[in-house]
Motif scaffolding. Sequence first.
Motif, PDB file in Angstrom:
ATOM      1  N   ARG A 143       0.849  -1.182   0.000  1.00  0.00           N
ATOM      2  CA  ARG A 143       0.000   0.000   0.000  1.00  0.00           C
ATOM      3  C   ARG A 143       0.891   1.240   0.000  1.00  0.00           C
ATOM      4  N   PHE A 144       0.945   1.888  -1.144  1.00  0.00           N
ATOM      5  CA  PHE A 144       1.801   3.066  -1.261  1.00  0.00           C
ATOM      6  C   PHE A 144       1.027   4.314  -0.859  1.00  0.00           C
ATOM      7  N   ASP A 145       1.599   5.067   0.076  1.00  0.00           N
ATOM      8  CA  ASP A 145       0.977   6.312   0.529  1.00  0.00           C
ATOM      9  C   ASP A 145       2.059   7.375   0.711  1.00  0.00           C
ATOM     10  N   GLY A 146       2.756   7.656  -0.390  1.00  0.00           N
ATOM     11  CA  GLY A 146       3.820   8.644  -0.346  1.00  0.00           C
ATOM     12  C   GLY A 146       5.164   8.032   0.000  1.00  0.00           C
ATOM     13  N   LEU A 147       6.191   8.851  -0.026  1.00  0.00           N
ATOM     14  CA  LEU A 147       7.550   8.390   0.212  1.00  0.00           C
ATOM     15  C   LEU A 147       7.719   7.764   1.586  1.00  0.00           C
ATOM     16  N   ASP A 148       6.952   8.222   2.553  1.00  0.00           N
ATOM     17  CA  ASP A 148       7.050   7.670   3.910  1.00  0.00           C
ATOM     18  C   ASP A 148       6.694   6.190   3.953  1.00  0.00           C
ATOM     19  N   SER A 149       5.997   5.697   2.939  1.00  0.00           N
ATOM     20  CA  SER A 149       5.661   4.269   2.880  1.00  0.00           C
ATOM     21  C   SER A 149       6.908   3.402   2.801  1.00  0.00           C
ATOM     22  N   LEU A 150       8.033   3.995   2.362  1.00  0.00           N
ATOM     23  CA  LEU A 150       9.274   3.236   2.234  1.00  0.00           C
ATOM     24  C   LEU A 150      10.252   3.513   3.366  1.00  0.00           C
ATOM     25  N   GLN A 151       9.818   4.280   4.366  1.00  0.00           N
ATOM     26  CA  GLN A 151      10.720   4.578   5.481  1.00  0.00           C
ATOM     27  C   GLN A 151      11.112   3.286   6.182  1.00  0.00           C
ATOM     28  N   GLY A 152      12.396   3.127   6.429  1.00  0.00           N
ATOM     29  CA  GLY A 152      12.904   1.913   7.059  1.00  0.00           C
ATOM     30  C   GLY A 152      13.240   0.818   6.069  1.00  0.00           C
ATOM     31  N   ARG A 153      12.974   1.051   4.792  1.00  0.00           N
ATOM     32  CA  ARG A 153      13.284   0.075   3.750  1.00  0.00           C
ATOM     33  C   ARG A 153      14.390   0.631   2.847  1.00  0.00           C
ATOM     34  N   GLU A 154      15.104  -0.251   2.202  1.00  0.00           N
ATOM     35  CA  GLU A 154      16.237   0.170   1.395  1.00  0.00           C
ATOM     36  C   GLU A 154      15.784   0.736   0.046  1.00  0.00           C
ATOM     37  N   ILE A 155      16.336   1.920  -0.273  1.00  0.00           N
ATOM     38  CA  ILE A 155      16.010   2.612  -1.518  1.00  0.00           C
ATOM     39  C   ILE A 155      17.314   2.890  -2.257  1.00  0.00           C
ATOM     40  N   GLY A 156      17.340   2.576  -3.537  1.00  0.00           N
ATOM     41  CA  GLY A 156      18.538   2.769  -4.333  1.00  0.00           C
ATOM     42  C   GLY A 156      18.524   4.075  -5.107  1.00  0.00           C
ATOM     43  N   VAL A 157      19.696   4.683  -5.257  1.00  0.00           N
ATOM     44  CA  VAL A 157      19.865   5.890  -6.074  1.00  0.00           C
ATOM     45  C   VAL A 157      21.213   5.805  -6.779  1.00  0.00           C
ATOM     46  N   GLN A 221       5.004   9.619  -8.839  1.00  0.00           N
ATOM     47  CA  GLN A 221       5.625  10.932  -8.703  1.00  0.00           C
ATOM     48  C   GLN A 221       5.665  11.294  -7.225  1.00  0.00           C
ATOM     49  N   VAL A 222       6.801  11.768  -6.777  1.00  0.00           N
ATOM     50  CA  VAL A 222       6.975  12.181  -5.388  1.00  0.00           C
ATOM     51  C   VAL A 222       7.369  13.651  -5.379  1.00  0.00           C
ATOM     52  N   ALA A 223       6.678  14.442  -4.598  1.00  0.00           N
ATOM     53  CA  ALA A 223       6.947  15.882  -4.556  1.00  0.00           C
ATOM     54  C   ALA A 223       8.161  16.173  -3.677  1.00  0.00           C
ATOM     55  N   PHE A 224       9.086  16.929  -4.222  1.00  0.00           N
ATOM     56  CA  PHE A 224      10.239  17.421  -3.472  1.00  0.00           C
ATOM     57  C   PHE A 224      10.251  18.936  -3.596  1.00  0.00           C
ATOM     58  N   GLN A 225      10.483  19.609  -2.478  1.00  0.00           N
ATOM     59  CA  GLN A 225      10.412  21.064  -2.448  1.00  0.00           C
ATOM     60  C   GLN A 225      11.389  21.711  -3.414  1.00  0.00           C
ATOM     61  N   ARG A 226      12.552  21.081  -3.612  1.00  0.00           N
ATOM     62  CA  ARG A 226      13.594  21.683  -4.441  1.00  0.00           C
ATOM     63  C   ARG A 226      13.543  21.244  -5.898  1.00  0.00           C
ATOM     64  N   LEU A 227      12.497  20.491  -6.264  1.00  0.00           N
ATOM     65  CA  LEU A 227      12.434  19.956  -7.628  1.00  0.00           C
ATOM     66  C   LEU A 227      11.160  20.408  -8.321  1.00  0.00           C
ATOM     67  N   PRO A 228      11.261  20.995  -9.540  1.00  0.00           N
ATOM     68  CA  PRO A 228      10.054  21.378 -10.271  1.00  0.00           C
ATOM     69  C   PRO A 228       9.188  20.160 -10.569  1.00  0.00           C
ATOM     70  N   ALA A 229       7.909  20.262 -10.314  1.00  0.00           N
ATOM     71  CA  ALA A 229       6.999  19.132 -10.510  1.00  0.00           C
ATOM     72  C   ALA A 229       6.957  18.692 -11.966  1.00  0.00           C
TER      73      ALA A 229
END
Length: 276
Positions: A143-157, A221-229
């Motif tokens: 159940r995805f409910d924003g970026l916080d849904s992945l808190q505590g899980r590994e995310i790659g960049v 899509q995830v909203a970031f304050q420093r990134l144009p939507a």
Amino acid sequence: MFFPLIRCAATLMLACLALTMSAPASADMDKIRQSGSLKVAVYKDMAPFSSDDGGIDVDIADALAKKLGLKLALLPFPAGEEVGDDLRNMVWKGHYLGYGPADVMLHVPVDRFLVARNDKVEIFAPYYRETVRLAYSKDAVPRFDGLDSLQGREIGVEKVSIAAVLLLGEGDGKFRDKVRIYPTAVEALQDLKAGKLAGVLAHRSEIESVLRDDARFGIQQVAFQRLPAQGWAVGMAVKKEARDLAQALQQALAELTASGEMGRIFARHGVQPVTP
């Protein structure tokens, strides 16, 4: 009585000056046609747009060259510290090691600040709009409910990327301990497919090209304050005085778009075309 003569002389001088100023534009195009090849600069290691295996930009370069009745001479190059460095090395001056310049460079951000800082080039013909997206495993995050849904899980960049900067700084660093840095976004996405990560933050084009509509994964899509939507557009760049070349490339791109060839190029690489 001498004023008319002076005005005639001045008019003639201005006309000659105008011809002199416009000459390099046609001279550049004539020189390209005489060479029989269109030299196109593309970034190295920028899948799915350009890599050792080809890519979207490589296919676009080939299609543009054919539209102009020319052979393609591809000039792959590594990204510099700033886009301005790349424009200098690959468009208007050439690298001090003797590589370049090309006739045209692809994947240039169509950005007014970049344009203002680089007055020796013409940036034009946007052909794609890039954005940052989050790809996630539906098994790991049912159940995805924003970026916080992945808190505590590994995310790659990818290292030294917009995604890495955004994720490491988000929420005062609350995701930092679980961020996994990869040499490329493609490698991170492959680990996502292998079940080693819960998610990957990357460019939309990178995600689409690797996941290829795999139903096991979601893309959000995830909203970031420093990134144009709306992300950012990418286009081409030529030397400022190469107006004839810019017009020819603009027309060729319009014809490729109208015929559906641009859409087919993107589709071959699993990427949805996004009109800027």
